[in-house]
Design an enzyme around this catalytic site. Sequence first.
Site, short mmCIF file in Angstrom:
data_model
loop_
_atom_site.label_atom_id
_atom_site.label_comp_id
_atom_site.label_asym_id
_atom_site.label_seq_id
_atom_site.Cartn_x
_atom_site.Cartn_y
_atom_site.Cartn_z
N TYR A 150 68.16 73.30 -28.21
CA TYR A 150 69.31 72.57 -27.84
C TYR A 150 70.61 73.16 -27.76
O TYR A 150 70.80 74.25 -28.56
CB TYR A 150 69.56 71.22 -27.97
CG TYR A 150 70.11 71.07 -29.67
CD1 TYR A 150 71.45 70.81 -29.55
CD2 TYR A 150 69.47 71.57 -30.71
CE1 TYR A 150 72.28 70.60 -30.88
CE2 TYR A 150 70.49 71.36 -32.00
CZ TYR A 150 71.53 70.87 -32.02
OH TYR A 150 72.02 70.82 -33.30
N ARG A 183 73.01 81.76 -26.28
CA ARG A 183 72.51 81.40 -27.56
C ARG A 183 71.26 80.45 -27.04
O ARG A 183 70.24 80.76 -27.87
CB ARG A 183 73.26 80.77 -28.32
CG ARG A 183 72.89 80.45 -29.86
CD ARG A 183 73.75 79.76 -30.76
NE ARG A 183 74.29 78.65 -30.17
CZ ARG A 183 75.31 77.75 -31.06
NH1 ARG A 183 75.75 78.36 -31.90
NH2 ARG A 183 75.62 76.72 -30.45
N ARG A 193 48.26 66.45 -27.23
CA ARG A 193 48.83 66.77 -28.48
C ARG A 193 47.62 67.65 -29.12
O ARG A 193 46.62 67.34 -29.43
CB ARG A 193 48.99 65.38 -29.49
CG ARG A 193 49.73 65.86 -30.79
CD ARG A 193 49.77 64.69 -31.58
NE ARG A 193 50.46 64.94 -32.70
CZ ARG A 193 50.03 65.42 -33.64
NH1 ARG A 193 48.68 65.69 -33.83
NH2 ARG A 193 50.69 65.78 -35.00
N LYS A 230 68.48 77.44 -32.75
CA LYS A 230 68.84 76.05 -32.63
C LYS A 230 67.84 75.23 -31.99
O LYS A 230 67.84 74.47 -31.09
CB LYS A 230 70.19 76.06 -31.62
CG LYS A 230 71.15 74.83 -31.77
CD LYS A 230 72.58 75.12 -30.90
CE LYS A 230 73.29 73.94 -30.87
NZ LYS A 230 73.94 73.86 -32.27
N GLU A 284 76.27 76.35 -44.42
CA GLU A 284 77.23 75.97 -43.33
C GLU A 284 77.25 74.26 -43.48
O GLU A 284 76.65 73.72 -44.20
CB GLU A 284 76.45 76.31 -42.00
CG GLU A 284 74.90 76.02 -41.87
CD GLU A 284 74.39 76.71 -40.53
OE1 GLU A 284 74.99 76.95 -39.56
OE2 GLU A 284 73.20 76.64 -40.55
N LEU A 310 73.22 79.24 -38.52
CA LEU A 310 73.09 79.53 -36.86
C LEU A 310 74.65 80.22 -36.57
O LEU A 310 75.37 80.27 -37.00
CB LEU A 310 73.66 78.03 -36.25
CG LEU A 310 73.53 77.77 -34.86
CD1 LEU A 310 72.04 78.12 -34.35
CD2 LEU A 310 74.13 76.47 -34.30
#
Length: 281
Positions: A33, A52, A100, A148, A180, A204
């Site tokens: 995301y 990114r 799945r 991310k 972070e 990140l």
Amino acid sequence: MSRIVYVNGEFVPFEAATVSIMDRGFLFADGIYEVSAVLGGRLVDNEAHLARLDRSLGEIGIRNPYPTEEWIRLETELVRRNGVDEGLVYMQVTRGAFERDFAFPPAETEPTVVMFTQAKTVARNPLAERGAKVITVPDIRWKRRDIKSVALLAQVLAKQEAAKAGVAEAWMVEDGFVTEGSSSTAFIITGGKVVTRPLSTALLPGITRLAVMRLAEEAGLTIEERLFSVEEAFAAQEAFYTSASAFVMPVIDIDGHELGDGKPGALTKRLRALYLEMAGA
């Protein structure tokens, strides 16, 4: 009027938006995301966020469904349709929907793309005027924090600890050093220098982090990319954190240790002003 969202090639009312229960983002957190800020109806530092996004997708082998120009067109249209003047655009790409199984689905499986906007005060956030308090928590995340990923359970738990403590953010700690924030990059100012952890797979690569470091250097401030301990943070002259939604957020208290005079520091306020100027606020 209902909020308009974007799902797999279509702009649809929020209430009509659906994703398969077999989507790998839902079943495995197998997705990426990004979040871009919106000020005055314009996207802030958006191409860096899209770069990114592309990198993160590549790191886990998901095909980027759109070129940069198309992402920008879709974001801009979503902002326009929702009349967002100030807020955020959220983008998510998963490996798609398939029966799945832990192994990747067939290569021709289409990625799932979801986008939505959130109206939010980012430039004139009252918290920036009084300063944020943070707590420290153990960093229990996986070893590829440079990606991310939508797998955010550790960050959710850290945010909840912050909420229970009545503070704005949690700074995560590994081996005694701050990695972070739960949704931000951590900075301290000590000896007149702006200090933040160097990039690695441990954290990140923050887009706002990069912009603020560039602005600091242009303003003649010294940047040190190195590890800093919790104890050093307690003794810092100033501290702040950065993110797409917080911009530059002054920190006035860490684990009950008040920094300076308990008010946002002069250098932090200067950096926030420089970022707001760059963003067109």
